[in-house]
Scaffold this motif. Structure first.
Motif, short mmCIF file in Angstrom:
data_model
loop_
_atom_site.label_atom_id
_atom_site.label_comp_id
_atom_site.label_asym_id
_atom_site.label_seq_id
_atom_site.Cartn_x
_atom_site.Cartn_y
_atom_site.Cartn_z
N ASP A 125 3.19 1.42 -1.62
CA ASP A 125 2.05 1.44 -2.63
C ASP A 125 0.89 1.30 -1.48
OD1 ASP A 125 3.36 1.56 -4.81
OD2 ASP A 125 3.70 -0.55 -5.25
N LEU A 156 1.60 -7.02 -2.75
CA LEU A 156 2.25 -5.63 -2.61
C LEU A 156 3.43 -5.63 -3.19
CD1 LEU A 156 0.45 -2.85 -1.87
CD2 LEU A 156 1.93 -2.83 0.17
N TYR A 192 -1.91 3.86 -1.33
CA TYR A 192 -2.52 4.33 -2.73
C TYR A 192 -3.59 2.92 -2.87
CZ TYR A 192 -2.99 4.12 -7.66
OH TYR A 192 -3.40 3.90 -8.97
N ARG A 222 1.33 -1.73 -9.06
CA ARG A 222 0.29 -0.93 -8.18
C ARG A 222 -1.15 -0.57 -8.84
NH1 ARG A 222 1.22 5.06 -7.98
NH2 ARG A 222 1.02 5.10 -5.67
N GLU A 241 10.34 2.22 0.98
CA GLU A 241 10.27 1.59 -0.59
C GLU A 241 11.29 0.66 -0.86
OE1 GLU A 241 10.05 3.63 -4.94
OE2 GLU A 241 10.90 4.94 -3.30
#
Length: 581
Positions: free
Chosen positions: A338, A333, A341, A54, A34
Motif C-alpha cells: 500500500d 500501513l 498508492y 488503504r 504483501e
C-alpha cells in the motif's frame, strides 16, 4: 497558455510519473512484500500503531500533507511569472516530491516504525539524533506560526467561517465513532459524514451564525475589531485562541479519535472542492490574458534561486511530508504494497491540487493586474477563496457560498496539519529534554509549551516573513529526510541515486535560502526598525527570524557533515542483485 493546457500537463505528469517512474522504483528497488507484517500489525496499540484501510489511509495521508503550502505557495510564487512556478510544481513532484514521501513510508515500515531521531542515531551518528530533533522542533514551530497567522488572523476573523469549521470537526468525530466503534461500512460512513459536513458549512454562512461570530469577534454591524495589544485585535485574539484549543485536542487525543477521522472528512471537502474547481475550469476554459510567463529574477521575496524553490513549500516537495509518512502513516500501513498508492499517489494528487491553486492566481482574475488588485501574494488566502468560488460559479454554485466554502476549505487544510504538528512537537521535546526534565514527557505539558511558543510567533512576526523562512526550513527538512533514506538504502545495498541527487539539490538550495533570509533580517530589515511605528515589535520580529535561520543552518550543516561520513562508510557495500531501478 490557458487553464486546460495547465490541467493537461498536470494529468500527463501524474500518469507518467506514477505509472512509469514510481512503479519502476517500487517494483525493482524496494520490492514490497504483501505478506510481511507491518509495524501497524506488530505493535498495534490503538493510539499510534493502528492498521488502516488503504483508502482511508490515502485520505488521511493526502489531508495530512496537503495544507496551505500547495495553495499559498504557488499563488505567492507567480510573482516571478507563471512559467517558473508551474515548472517547479511539475518537475519537483515528478523527480523529488513523491520520492521523499514514498521512501519515508518505506523506511518507517521496514525499520519497525522508528522515528527519524532514532534512525539518524543508528544510520548517521549518535550526536545526529539530538541535532535532528532540535532542527525538527524549530522547523515545526515555523509551520505553526505561518499557518497560525493565516487561520487565526485571516480565516477565523471571517464570521462565516468558525462555526462551519467547528461543526465539521464534530462530523469528523462522528466518522471516527462510526468507523472504529460502530464498525460501519466505509461507504456509508463517507456518505453520511460528507453530507453532514457540507450542511455544516452552509449553517456557518446563515445570518444567525455570522451574527453570533461577529459579536464574539467584535465586528458587529461591520465595525472594526478593537485592538487589544501590539497589532492583535479582538477578532485576531479570538481566532488565535480557537487555533490553540483545536490543536491542543488534536495533540493529546488518540489519533483514531481525532486526527484520522477529521482528516478523512476534510479530505472529501478538499477533494470535492478541487473537483468542483476543475469542472468549472473545463466549462469556462479561461486563458491567462497578459499574465507574464516571467517577470524578473529578483522580486520582493528575493531572487528566483533559491527563493522560488522554498516559496512553493508543498506543491513540489515538503519536509513535513516525511514526518507524516515516517512517524504517522508508516505506523498505520496495513500492507507494504500500500506504500506507493498511499505515499506516492497522495503526492501526485497534491501536484494537481497545487496546479489548481496556481490557476486561481493566473486565470481567475483575467490579468496580472487583476491578480494584484485581488491582493496578490500578500493576500494569497483571499486570492484562492475568491478564485475557487469563481471557478465553481461557472457550474452554478453561488459566489457567496463558494467564497465561504473556499475559506472553510483553507481553514481545514491548515488545522488538520497543525494539530499533527503540535503532536510531533511534543514528541520531539520529550525525546530531546525528557531525560533531564521528566515533566516534559507529559503530553499536556509538551503540548502547552508548543502552543505558547506558537502564540508568540503569531503575535510578533509578519506572515510573509514567517512564510519564507518556513518554506526554507521545510525544504531543508526534506533534504535531510532524503539524506537519511539514502543512508538506509546504501546500508541495505540498494540503488540510491534516485534519492541522493534530490538530496544534494535541495540541501544546497535551502541552505542558500536560509542564509539569504538571515542576511535580510539582520542587515536590511533590522536597520529599518527605527522608522517603524512600533520599533521594538519590529526589531523582535527580525531577531527571531534571523536567529532561527542561523540555528537551522548550523544544525543542518552538522547533520550533513555526519551524513557524508556515514555515506562514505556505506559506499563500499555492493548493490544487491536486482536492486537497480
Amino acid at each position: 497558455m490557458n487553464a486546460l493546457g495547465v490541467l493537461l500537463i498536470s494529468v500527463i505528469s501524474l500518469v507518467a510519473g506514477y505509472w512509469l517512474y514510481a512503479r519502476s522504483i517500487d517494483h525493482s528497488v524496494i520490492r514490497p512484500d504483501e505478506k510481511k507484517a507491518t509495524p501497524a500489525k506488530m505493535y498495534m496499540d490503538g493510539v499510534d500503531f493502528t492498521p488502516a484501510n488503504r483508502n482511508v489511509l490515502f485520505g488521511y495521508q493526502f489531508k495530512s500533507i496537503a495544507a496551505l503550502g500547495p495553495i499559498l505557495g504557488p499563488i505567492i510564487a507567480v510573482q516571478w511569472g507563471w512559467l517558473p512556478a508551474l515548472a517547479w510544481i511539475i518537475l519537483g513532484t515528478v523527480f523529488i516530491g513523491w520520492v521523499q514521501d514514498y521512501s519515508s513510508i518505506v523506511l518507517g515500515v521496514r525499520e519497525e516504525g522508528q522515528s527519524f531521531g532514532a534512525l539518524s542515531y543508528r544510520l548517521i551518528s549518535p550526536r545526529s539524533r539530538g541535532i535532528l530533533i532540535t532542527f525538527i522542533y524549530f522547523y515545526l514551530w515555523l509551520i505553526m506560526g505561518s499557518f497560525g497567522v493565516q487561520v487565526g488572523f485571516s480565516l477565523f476573523t471571517n464570521p462565516a467561517v468558525p462555526i462551519g469549521v467547528l461543526l465539521v470537526i464534530l462530523v469528523g468525530l462522528l466518522a471516527g465513532q462510526m468507523t472504529y466503534k460502530w464498525r460501519q461500512d466505509i461507504i456509508l460512513t463517507s456518505v453520511v459524514t460528507v453530507v453532514l459536513a457540507f450542511l455544516a458549512i452552509w449553517i456557518g454562512t446563515l445570518p444567525f451564525a455570522k451574527n453570533i461570530m461577529s459579536a464574539i469577534l467584535g465586528t458587529t454591524g461591520g465595525a472594526a475589531s478593537p485592538t487589544l495589544f501590539l497589532q492583535v485585535t479582538q477578532a485576531k485574539f479570538v481566532g488565535s485562541l480557537l487555533v490553540v484549543i483545536i490543536c491542543y485536542l488534536g495533540s493529546v487525543l488518540p489519533i483514531w479519535r481525532w486526527a484520522q477521522p477529521i482528516n478523512y472528512v476534510a479530505f472529501w471537502i478538499v477533494f470535492l472542492g478541487i473537483l468542483g474547481g476543475i469542472v468549472g475550469l473545463l466549462i469556462w476554459r479561461p486563458g491567462m490574458g497578459d499574465f507574464p510567463a516571467y517577470t524578473k529574477f529578483t522580486i520582493g521575496i528575493g531572487p528566483l534561486w533559491p527563493m522560488l524553490f522554498v516559496t512553493i513549500a508543498c506543491g513540489a516537495i515538503s519536509g513535513w511530508h516525511s514526518l507524516v509518512s515516517s512517524s504517522g502513516t508508516a505506523r498505520q500501513l496495513e500492507k507494504e504494497t500500500d506504500a506507493l498508492y498511499v505515499g506516492g499517489g497522495a503526492m501526485f494528487l497534491e501536484m494537481v491540487f497545487a496546479s489548481v491553486a496556481f490557476l486561481t492566481a493566473t486565470v481567475a482574475f483575467g490579468s496580472y493586474q487583476g491578480y494584484v488588485d485581488a491582493g496578490g501574494g500578500a493576500a494569497a488566502a483571499k486570492v484562492f477563496s475568491v478564485g475557487l468560488a469563481t471557478f465553481m460559479n461557472k457550474w452554478g454554485l453561488p459566489v457567496e457560498f463558494g467564497t465561504a466554502y473556499g475559506a472553510v476549505f483553507l481553514t481545514l487544510m491548515a488545522l488538520t496539519i497543525m494539530y499533527l504538528v503540535v503532536r510531533f512537537m511534543r514528541v520531539a521535546s520529550a525525546e530531546a529534554l525528557g531525560d533531564r526534565f521528566p515533566v516534559i514527557r507529559n503530553m499536556h505539558v509538551g503540548t502547552t509549551i508548543a502552543l505558547l511558543l506558537t502564540l508568540a510567533l503569531i503575535w510578533l512576526v509578519p506572515f510573509l516573513q514567517i512564510w519564507a523562512v518556513f518554506g526554507a526550513a521545510n525544504q531543508l527538512m526534506a533534504s535531510l529526510a532524503l539524506l537519511l533514506v539514502t543512508a538506509w538504502l546504501m546500508s541495505q545495498g540498494k540503488q540510491y541515486m534516485w534519492t541522493l541527487i534530490p538530496f544534494i539539490f535541495m540541501f544546497v538550495t535551502t541552505i542558500a535560502a536560509l542564509l539569504y533570509k538571515a542576511y535580510e533580517a539582520f542587515f536590511i530589515n533590522l536597520p529599518k526598525a527605527a522608522a517603524q511605528a512600533n520599533p521594538g515589535e519590529f526589531t523582535a520580529a527580525q531577531v527571531i527570524i534571523g536567529a532561527v535561520c542561523l540555528i537551522l543552518v548550523v544544525a543542518a550543516l552538522a547533520l550533513a557533515w555526519d551524513g557524508v561520513k556515514a555515506l562514505r562508510s556505506y559506499a563500499g557495500k555492493p548493490v544487491k542483485a536486482g536492486a537497480k531501478a
